[in-house]
Each structure stands twice: as C-alpha cells, then as structure tokens.
Write an enzyme that holds these catalytic residues in place. Structure first.
Site, PDB file in Angstrom:
ATOM      1  N   LYS A   1      -8.267 -25.132   9.338  1.00 58.93           N
ATOM      2  CA  LYS A   1      -6.812 -25.916   9.284  1.00 58.93           C
ATOM      3  C   LYS A   1      -5.765 -24.836   9.741  1.00 58.93           C
ATOM      4  O   LYS A   1      -5.462 -24.062   9.230  1.00 58.93           O
ATOM      5  CB  LYS A   1      -6.789 -26.136   7.820  1.00 58.93           C
ATOM      6  CG  LYS A   1      -5.598 -27.200   7.442  1.00 58.93           C
ATOM      7  CD  LYS A   1      -4.116 -26.301   7.102  1.00 58.93           C
ATOM      8  CE  LYS A   1      -3.102 -27.112   6.761  1.00 58.93           C
ATOM      9  NZ  LYS A   1      -1.905 -27.103   7.765  1.00 58.93           N
TER      10      LYS A   1
ATOM     11  N   SER B   1       2.019 -17.115   4.201  1.00 55.43           N
ATOM     12  CA  SER B   1       3.257 -16.381   3.129  1.00 55.43           C
ATOM     13  C   SER B   1       2.711 -16.138   1.742  1.00 55.43           C
ATOM     14  O   SER B   1       1.456 -16.741   1.226  1.00 55.43           O
ATOM     15  CB  SER B   1       4.349 -17.295   2.809  1.00 55.43           C
ATOM     16  OG  SER B   1       3.781 -18.637   2.201  1.00 55.43           O
TER      17      SER B   1
ATOM     18  N   GLU C   1      -4.502 -12.928   3.728  1.00 55.98           N
ATOM     19  CA  GLU C   1      -3.583 -11.949   4.504  1.00 55.98           C
ATOM     20  C   GLU C   1      -2.088 -12.751   4.675  1.00 55.98           C
ATOM     21  O   GLU C   1      -1.821 -13.695   5.256  1.00 55.98           O
ATOM     22  CB  GLU C   1      -4.416 -12.178   6.002  1.00 55.98           C
ATOM     23  CG  GLU C   1      -3.621 -10.751   6.998  1.00 55.98           C
ATOM     24  CD  GLU C   1      -2.902 -11.264   8.181  1.00 55.98           C
ATOM     25  OE1 GLU C   1      -1.656 -11.169   7.877  1.00 55.98           O
ATOM     26  OE2 GLU C   1      -3.407 -12.001   8.786  1.00 55.98           O
TER      27      GLU C   1
ATOM     28  N   CYS D   1       3.175 -10.841  11.246  1.00 57.44           N
ATOM     29  CA  CYS D   1       2.861 -10.070   9.756  1.00 57.44           C
ATOM     30  C   CYS D   1       3.230  -8.696   9.819  1.00 57.44           C
ATOM     31  O   CYS D   1       3.429  -8.425   8.892  1.00 57.44           O
ATOM     32  CB  CYS D   1       1.906 -10.863   9.050  1.00 57.44           C
ATOM     33  SG  CYS D   1       0.317 -10.405  10.140  1.00 57.44           S
ATOM     34  N   THR D   2       3.006  -8.202  11.046  1.00 59.52           N
ATOM     35  CA  THR D   2       2.993  -6.788  11.163  1.00 59.52           C
ATOM     36  C   THR D   2       4.436  -6.091  11.744  1.00 59.52           C
ATOM     37  O   THR D   2       4.579  -4.878  11.966  1.00 59.52           O
ATOM     38  CB  THR D   2       1.837  -6.104  12.145  1.00 59.52           C
ATOM     39  OG1 THR D   2       1.984  -7.079  13.234  1.00 59.52           O
ATOM     40  CG2 THR D   2       0.716  -6.287  11.528  1.00 59.52           C
TER      41      THR D   2
ATOM     42  N   GLU E   1      10.263 -10.335   2.339  1.00 54.21           N
ATOM     43  CA  GLU E   1      10.037 -10.638   4.030  1.00 54.21           C
ATOM     44  C   GLU E   1      10.624 -11.718   4.337  1.00 54.21           C
ATOM     45  O   GLU E   1      10.845 -12.761   3.682  1.00 54.21           O
ATOM     46  CB  GLU E   1       8.393 -10.707   3.950  1.00 54.21           C
ATOM     47  CG  GLU E   1       8.241 -11.153   5.378  1.00 54.21           C
ATOM     48  CD  GLU E   1       6.847 -11.796   5.609  1.00 54.21           C
ATOM     49  OE1 GLU E   1       6.310 -12.571   4.643  1.00 54.21           O
ATOM     50  OE2 GLU E   1       5.776 -11.252   6.308  1.00 54.21           O
TER      51      GLU E   1
ATOM     52  N   ALA F   1      -2.369  -3.877  16.108  1.00 53.74           N
ATOM     53  CA  ALA F   1      -3.841  -3.389  15.632  1.00 53.74           C
ATOM     54  C   ALA F   1      -4.586  -3.906  16.809  1.00 53.74           C
ATOM     55  O   ALA F   1      -4.621  -4.973  17.316  1.00 53.74           O
ATOM     56  CB  ALA F   1      -3.829  -3.975  14.273  1.00 53.74           C
TER      57      ALA F   1
HETATM   58  C1  UN1 Z   1      -0.295 -11.717  12.295  1.00 50.49           C
HETATM   59  O1  UN1 Z   1       0.750 -11.429  12.499  1.00 50.49           O
HETATM   60  O2  UN1 Z   1      -0.927 -12.508  11.321  1.00 50.49           O
HETATM   61  O3  UN1 Z   1      -1.541  -6.135  14.813  1.00 50.49           O
HETATM   62  C2  UN1 Z   1      -1.593 -10.871  12.995  1.00 50.49           C
HETATM   63  C3  UN1 Z   1      -1.049  -7.299  15.349  1.00 50.49           C
HETATM   64  C4  UN1 Z   1      -1.641  -8.291  15.845  1.00 50.49           C
HETATM   65  C5  UN1 Z   1      -2.099  -9.064  14.601  1.00 50.49           C
HETATM   66  C6  UN1 Z   1      -1.141  -9.874  13.988  1.00 50.49           C
HETATM   67  N1  UN1 Z   1      -3.004  -7.757  16.209  1.00 50.49           N
HETATM   68  O4  UN1 Z   1       0.315  -7.516  15.256  1.00 50.49           O
END
Ligand code: UN1
Length: 510
Positions: free
Chosen positions: A186, A243, A264, A298-299, A398, A461
């Site tokens: 999904k 989130s 995550e 997210c990073t 965030e 990453a």
């Molecule tokens: C994400 O934003 O959910 O490390 C993943 C990073 C990417 C993956 C981000 N390889 O920024």
C-alpha cells in the site's frame, strides 16, 4: 534573493504517459477516482482505479495462496525473480525516475538515485538468497544436534510514504521475496503512478521467471481500506514507513493480534560540528542533508549543534551557500531544490517558522514561498536556517520541510545531551577531525540514533547497512545487514540420534 527556475519542457502529463507506456503499464487502460497530482505544477496527471477494503482482502487472499507455492521454491530460485527485477529497473531507470520526479518533486539525479537504491537492494537480496544462514550450537546432551532454521513468514504488508515512493518499498519487497514471503503493498496515494511503474516491472520479472503471479499485490487505496492489512491474521508482518502519528496507530493495532511490525517513523536528525571540524567539508554535508530533497527525507538534517567559537562563521557560510541553491521545477537541470509535496507541507513549514520565532528563534535566511505567480498550485519554498537560543518545543518536533535549526554549545557533553534530548532517534552525524570526539559520539554514551555518521551528513545511507532508528522512530530495521531476519521465522531444532532419551537440565522422569 534566491535563484529560481521555471521549466519550459513538454507537457508533464505527456512525459508521464510515455514513461508508463515504456515501462509497460498501459495508461489507456486506466481510469478511476484516484487522481494523481504533480507537486511540480499542481496539475492532475492521471486518474487511477482506487481499491476498496474488499479489494484489499482479496489481495491478501491471493497473496496468501501464492505464498503456499512460493515458500517451497528454493531461495536461490526466488532470487532469480529479484535478479530479473533489478535488470528491468536498470533498463527503465530513467522512466521510473521520471515518474518519481513528477510525483515526489525530486531532481532527476535524486530520482535516479532512488531507482539506483532499488537496483542495489536487488543485488544485495540476490546474494542474500544464498545466505539465509542458521546456526548450529553444541547440545548439552550426547548424540544430539541443536540448530536453527529460518522459514518464510507469510504475507508481508508494506506501507510506504510519498517521499521515497519506490526505494523503501523495494528494500522490503526484494528481501521479503527472497525470504519466501508474499507482499501486499500500500503506497502513499500521492505517488500512485511511481508505485504502478515499480509494480509493473516486478510483475514482468515474476511472469518471466514463472513465479506465482499473485506473490506481490499492489493496492492503491486510502488509509481506511488499508486497515485490513493491519487486522488480518494472515499478515504476520507489517512494515510501515511514515509519520510517528501513523506508527502510533499501526504499531498497537498489529500488536493487538500479535502480528509483528517494522516501523520507520519520524526523524529529527542532528549534526554536531566541533571546533576541529573541516568546515568546508561540513558545509557541503550540511547543505545536502538539510536542503536536498526540499527537506522531505526522513533522514533530512533538521538540527545543527555547533560549538560557539565557530557558530557565527559557519552560519555565515551556510547562508551564502543557501543563496546559491536554485529552487524551482526540477525538470530544469540547474534546479537543486524542488517543491514541497503540497499545500499542507507548505502550511506546516510556515507554522513551524512562526512558532520558532515565538520561541525566541531568528530566521536568518529563507522560509518564504517563491514562484507563486508562475505556479499558483505548487509550493516552492526557500530552505530556511533558524538560529535558536535553546532546543524549544518546535525544534523537538519533526516538520517535513527544509528548516535547519542552529543551536550552540560550549562543552562537548552538552552537545551530546542536546543531540539526544529529542523524542526521535533516526540519523545523526558529527563533523570533527578530533578522533576522541568522533569515538565518543559513536560510543554507548554518544548518539542514541539508529544511524550515526562521522564527517558525512545524516541522509543518503547506503543499502548495505540496516536502516532505521530508535525511540519514536519506531525501532524497525530494513534494508541490509541482518535485517532479512525480521522477514522470516526462526525455528530451533533439536535432533536426537543417540537412541537414548536423556532430558535437558539432567531432569529424571520415568
Ligand atoms: C526515507 O526518507 O524514508 O538515507 C528514506 C537516505 C535514503 C533513504 C531515505 N537512502 O536518505
């Protein structure tokens, strides 16, 4: 004044249509109520059929039936499907990147990087398909063998977010497939065409390898219908990216039926910059991590903790670097910062900036909307840098937008305290040439995050490591290293070939 760019390309819908056709997802066959919108221009791209709650249950039925064949297929043979998927992704890298760009607003380089991340995890998973190792342990009883074996789990539910429409899904799917699981996916409905593209290529790989066709299912649907995935006991694992608010719903609901989750969730990633840092290197690392992808990873780096002796200098350099960033429609190749996903993203950014000022902060650059006349329905913003006298409430939450809060420290232990004193725990970095500081940052008393880097920003990453974080980030791990184990169940086996029946712990009975 920022650099802005307006694309003068052919129609976005035409590009998307062509990319879908080349991939093999026939746009002419598609019609429905799920309308896909591009953050580049705000225009509607295509209308797709939307799955109902019953369709989600049907997808689980099919995946569950396919699982029964798939789990008996030797793991290296399962790897062939993932190998073929990786080849098709390589062949269609540009096509899929066009869809990712149109729906998530990334530069082509970042969109292609996302597809490359899929190709990389396919390579990794193919190798892993020959390495689903179990251990053997010495038994305490003579003539006995003690060992563990790993078995497929069942149907894995994958819930993915708009900001990485295809890569994070592929980390889960490539690994789940080689582990012998079936997948029901999904995706965020904001990026349905990218999902359709990735899914179509996997369907081709599955067909060419004569694997069970139903082993992967795509459900383009809303949150409500997707709750079927959370509640169905035939889905032993739900891997969800999004989130913290979403995770608070998914985690307990799946746990209620003793299902497992890989979560995550939100990040609030910081970098510490010490007086010994190579400032030019730090500068480049910070700008990419804080402003790249318009702050929607997210990073993304959201906090900077700088030694007071270099803070003024570093902020000046950052402001100067931010002024060189070209913001705009990323179909123009000079653009480094694309749009926010939608109006809600823009409003959340403005709210956070207002709160930051009310909490004592100073916006030293950026923050405003640009290109509003050219793109009234798209939301382009200048990445912002905000100096903060303290780690106030807004800094501790965030906001999915390019805001970098800068705070200062005088003592290294104070920097670590500030660093860890937020609810989230995904990614972190230190910029320093001082080995002791770097080692402390990586030690148990240092960063409390799932990812801790030295002289590299918080984002970007590689797939070879396990990806995920602690605290409100949810604790899940995906992608490389031994993350595959979460997609399998472990059985401990004791085999007695002694002809006697000695009991463990020396127990006597009969
Ligand atoms: C994400 O934003 O959910 O490390 C993943 C990073 C990417 C993956 C981000 N390889 O920024």
């Amino acid at each position: 004044m920022s650099n802005t760019a307006v694309a003068t390309k052919t129609s976005l819908s035409d590009n998307v249509y062509e990319a879908l056709q080349t991939i093999g997802a026939d746009p002419a066959q598609l019609a429905g109520e799920l309308s896909t919108r591009s953050p580049l221009t705000g225009e509607t791209l295509l209308n797709l059929p939307r799955a109902t709650a019953e369709d989600v249950t049907t997808a689980i039925d099919r995946a569950d039936a396919a699982f029964r064949t798939w789990r008996d297929t030797p793991a290296p043979v399962r790897g062939n499907v993932v190998k073929r998927w990786g080849e098709l992704l390589t062949e269609h890298k540009r096509d899929l990147a066009i869809l990712v760009q149109a729906e998530a607003g990334k530069s082509l380089s970042e969109a292609e990087g996302e597809v490359q991340e899929m190709i990389d995890i396919c390579d990794f998973a193919v190798g892993q398909s020959r390495m689903l190792y179990g251990r053997t342990m010495p038994s305490e009883r003579p003539g006995h063998r003690l060992m563990e074996t790993w078995h497929p789990l069942g149907v894995v539910g994958v819930i993915s977010a708009f900001n990485f429409p295809v890569a994070v899904y592929s980390w889960n799917t490539a690994i789940a497939l080689i582990c012998g699981d079936a997948v029901v996916w999904k995706p965020s409905d904001m990026v349905a065409l990218s999902a359709l593209g990735a899914h179509t290529l996997l369907a081709r790989a599955v067909a060419e390898c004569e694997a069970p066709a139903d082993v992967h299912q795509l459900v383009l649907t809303d949150r409500h219908a997707a709750q079927r995935l959370l509640d169905d006991p035939r889905v032993p694992l739900v891997s969800a990216t999004g989130s913290t608010r979403m995770g608070r719903e998914v985690g307990p609901r799946v746990a209620e039926r003793f299902g497992r989750t890989i979560l995550e969730l939100g990040g609030n990633n910081a970098a510490i910059v010490t007086p010994d840092a190579d400032l030019d290197l730090a500068l480049r690392g910070i700008v990419f991590a804080a402003a790249g992808t318009a702050g929607q990873r997210c990073t993304t780096m959201r906090r900077l903790i700088v030694h007071e002796s270099i803070a003024g200098d570093l902020v000046d350099k950052l402001v100067a670097a931010y002024r060189t960033l070209t913001i705009g429609d990323p179909r123009d190749e000079s653009v480094l910062v694309g749009p926010l996903i939608n109006r809600a993203g823009h409003d959340a950014m403005q709210d956070a900036l207002r709160d930051a000022e009310a909490q004592g902060g100073t916006v030293v650059t950026g923050g405003g909307r640009v290109l509003a006349d050219e793109y009234p329905d798209a939301y382009y913003v200048e990445p912002a840098i905000v100096t903060m006298p303290a780690q106030t409430e807004v800094v501790r939450s965030e906001t999915f937008a390019p805001i970098l809060y800068v705070m200062t420290y005088s003592d290294f232990s104070e920097a670590i305290d500030l660093h860890n004193e937020v609810p989230q725990g995904l990614s972190s970095a230190i910029f320093t040439e001082n080995q002791a500081e770097a080692e402390i940052f990586l030690s148990a008393a240092g960063s409390d995050c799932g990812i801790a880097n030295v002289n590299i920003g918080t984002s970007g990453a590689e797939i070879g490591g396990a990806f995920g974080g602690e605290k409100e980030t949810g604790g899940g791990r995906e992608s490389g290293s031994d993350a595959w184990q979460a997609y399998m169940r472990r059985a401990t086996n004791t085999v007695n070939y002694s002809g006697e029946l000695p009991l463990a712990q020396g127990v006597k009975f009969l």
